[in-house]
Enzyme design. Structure first.
Site, PDB file in Angstrom:
ATOM      1  N   ASN A  10       0.872  -1.171   0.000  1.00  0.00           N
ATOM      2  CA  ASN A  10       0.000   0.000   0.000  1.00  0.00           C
ATOM      3  C   ASN A  10       0.913   1.226   0.000  1.00  0.00           C
ATOM      4  OD1 ASN A  10      -1.806   2.033   0.447  1.00  0.00           O
ATOM      5  ND2 ASN A  10      -2.288   1.456   2.568  1.00  0.00           N
ATOM      6  N   TRP A  11       1.055   1.820  -1.187  1.00  0.00           N
ATOM      7  CA  TRP A  11       2.000   2.939  -1.296  1.00  0.00           C
ATOM      8  C   TRP A  11       1.448   4.252  -0.766  1.00  0.00           C
ATOM      9  CZ3 TRP A  11       4.349   2.013  -6.880  1.00  0.00           C
ATOM     10  CH2 TRP A  11       5.307   0.978  -6.789  1.00  0.00           C
ATOM     11  N   LYS A  12       0.173   4.289  -0.437  1.00  0.00           N
ATOM     12  CA  LYS A  12      -0.445   5.525   0.086  1.00  0.00           C
ATOM     13  C   LYS A  12      -0.141   6.694  -0.854  1.00  0.00           C
ATOM     14  CE  LYS A  12      -0.124   3.482   4.630  1.00  0.00           C
ATOM     15  NZ  LYS A  12      -0.116   3.651   6.075  1.00  0.00           N
ATOM     16  N   HIS A  97      -9.509   1.626   4.523  1.00  0.00           N
ATOM     17  CA  HIS A  97      -8.253   1.792   5.262  1.00  0.00           C
ATOM     18  C   HIS A  97      -8.472   2.765   6.421  1.00  0.00           C
ATOM     19  CE1 HIS A  97      -4.176   3.025   6.239  1.00  0.00           C
ATOM     20  NE2 HIS A  97      -3.806   1.853   5.745  1.00  0.00           N
ATOM     21  N   GLU A  99      -6.857   5.199   7.421  1.00  0.00           N
ATOM     22  CA  GLU A  99      -6.669   6.616   7.074  1.00  0.00           C
ATOM     23  C   GLU A  99      -7.906   7.160   6.350  1.00  0.00           C
ATOM     24  OE1 GLU A  99      -2.902   5.944   5.160  1.00  0.00           O
ATOM     25  OE2 GLU A  99      -2.099   5.395   7.120  1.00  0.00           O
ATOM     26  N   GLU A 169      -5.690  -4.419  10.557  1.00  0.00           N
ATOM     27  CA  GLU A 169      -4.628  -3.445  10.799  1.00  0.00           C
ATOM     28  C   GLU A 169      -4.927  -2.659  12.073  1.00  0.00           C
ATOM     29  OE1 GLU A 169      -2.451  -2.337   6.946  1.00  0.00           O
ATOM     30  OE2 GLU A 169      -4.261  -1.145   6.996  1.00  0.00           O
ATOM     31  N   GLY A 175       2.260   2.672  10.681  1.00  0.00           N
ATOM     32  CA  GLY A 175       3.208   3.770  10.488  1.00  0.00           C
ATOM     33  C   GLY A 175       3.892   4.218  11.765  1.00  0.00           C
ATOM     34  N   SER A 215       3.252  -1.771  10.464  1.00  0.00           N
ATOM     35  CA  SER A 215       4.704  -1.836  10.712  1.00  0.00           C
ATOM     36  C   SER A 215       5.312  -3.204  10.410  1.00  0.00           C
ATOM     37  CB  SER A 215       5.030  -1.383  12.140  1.00  0.00           C
ATOM     38  OG  SER A 215       4.619  -0.033  12.327  1.00  0.00           O
ATOM     39  N   GLY A 236       2.852  -0.826   4.340  1.00  0.00           N
ATOM     40  CA  GLY A 236       2.988   0.575   3.955  1.00  0.00           C
ATOM     41  C   GLY A 236       4.456   0.945   3.792  1.00  0.00           C
ATOM     42  N   GLY A 237       5.045   1.514   4.844  1.00  0.00           N
ATOM     43  CA  GLY A 237       6.400   2.079   4.767  1.00  0.00           C
ATOM     44  C   GLY A 237       7.443   1.137   4.174  1.00  0.00           C
TER      45      GLY A 237
HETATM   46  P1  PGA Z   1       2.739   0.570   7.666  1.00  0.00           P
HETATM   47  O1  PGA Z   1       1.308   0.804   6.974  1.00  0.00           O
HETATM   48  O2  PGA Z   1       3.292  -0.733   7.137  1.00  0.00           O
HETATM   49  O3  PGA Z   1       3.575   1.771   7.244  1.00  0.00           O
HETATM   50  O4  PGA Z   1       2.516   0.528   9.138  1.00  0.00           O
HETATM   51  C1  PGA Z   1       0.424  -0.273   6.787  1.00  0.00           C
HETATM   52  C2  PGA Z   1      -0.870   0.215   6.194  1.00  0.00           C
HETATM   53  O5  PGA Z   1      -1.320   1.311   6.562  1.00  0.00           O
HETATM   54  O6  PGA Z   1      -1.475  -0.459   5.349  1.00  0.00           O
END
Ligand code: PGA
Length: 255
Positions: A10-12, A97, A99, A169, A175, A215, A236-237
């Site tokens: 998930n590159w956001k 998600h 966010e 999640e 994050g 994470s 994500g990251g």
């Molecule tokens: P993260 O994000 O790996 O940076 O914690 C995961 C996500 O929000 O899907």
């Protein structure tokens, strides 16, 4: 029941079309043959076309969007329809998600409409659920997850569930660098599966893939994927770097 792992990036709001190509060139060379694990890349809308060009000939990797409108077309400025995503070769759509839920006020009833629109278009929702730290510490973990699942999956049939992926999640792990322990993730995902069993029956619950997200890194992916109810990751990251994401995918193939 054996479930094929699914590892998704998930590159956001990261990765321009140029950066997308720079990531995918080495990454797709590493995974040029089909493997026993689904690999999914979810770029931003503007990078989907570039990613689609690169990914389409690759048998191992699929394309996902990060969101979608539940409306089919029309006067919805700034929105993106299922037909647009299908035209670009998207197979998956990340929905709900945290966010989107917290920053853009998406509630379960809107997410439910998006789930139905995604399934009706022949794409596969990656439905995100998860609790805040306050909810976990306040003893509300199970009620929050149950109501997210009931609301987001309302009127989805048992047959349609074959095309739904759940991503658990915990909001406090996204994050933040704080990962749920493998024990916490397993215990919670087992609970999620028990809710799916109540809603759809044991066969569906046993066949549904449940990802963990929050994470995930190369250093913790192996221990997490070894848990019986963890069937992949939403990353994500650590998915912004091709080498680190490749390490996580390798854990998914081995796990
Ligand atoms: P993260 O994000 O790996 O940076 O914690 C995961 C996500 O929000 O899907």
């Amino acid at each position: 029941m054996s479930r094929k792992n699914i590892i998704a990036a998930n590159w956001k709001m990261n990765m321009t079309p140029t950066e997308t190509a720079a990531f995918l060139d080495p990454f797709l060379t590493t995974f040029s043959d089909a493997v026993d694990c689904d690999i999914v890349i979810a770029p931003s809308f503007v990078s989907l076309a570039k990613a689609s060009e690169e990914i389409t000939p690759n048998p191992a990797v699929s394309l996902s969007a990060q969101n979608m409108s539940h409306e089919a077309s029309g006067a919805f400025t700034g929105e993106t329809s299922a037909a647009m995503l299908l035209d670009l070769g998207c197979e998956y759509v990340i929905l709900g998600h945290s966010e989107r839920r917290s920053l853009y006020n998406e509630c379960d009833s809107v997410i439910n409409k998006k789930v139905h629109a995604t399934l009706a278009a022949g794409m596969k929702p990656i439905l995100c659920i998860g609790e805040s730290l306050e909810e976990r510490e306040g003893g509300k973990l199970e009620s929050v997850l149950t109501s997210q699942l009931e609301g987001s999956l309302a009127d989805v049939s048992a047959d349609q569930m074959a095309n739904v992926v759940i991503a658990y999640e915990p909001v406090w792990a996204i994050g933040t660098g704080v990962t749920a322990t493998s024990g916490q993730a397993q215990e919670t995902q087992k609970f999620v599966r028990s809710v799916l069993e109540k809603l759809f029956g044991a066969d569906v619950a046993g066949a549904t893939r449940i990802q963990y997200g929050g994470s995930v890194k190369p250093g913790n992916a192996g221990e997490l994927i070894a848990q019986p109810d963890i069937d992949g990751f939403l990353v994500g990251g650590a998915a912004l770097d091709p080498t680190s994401f490749a390490e996580i995918v390798k854990a998914g193939i081995a796990g």
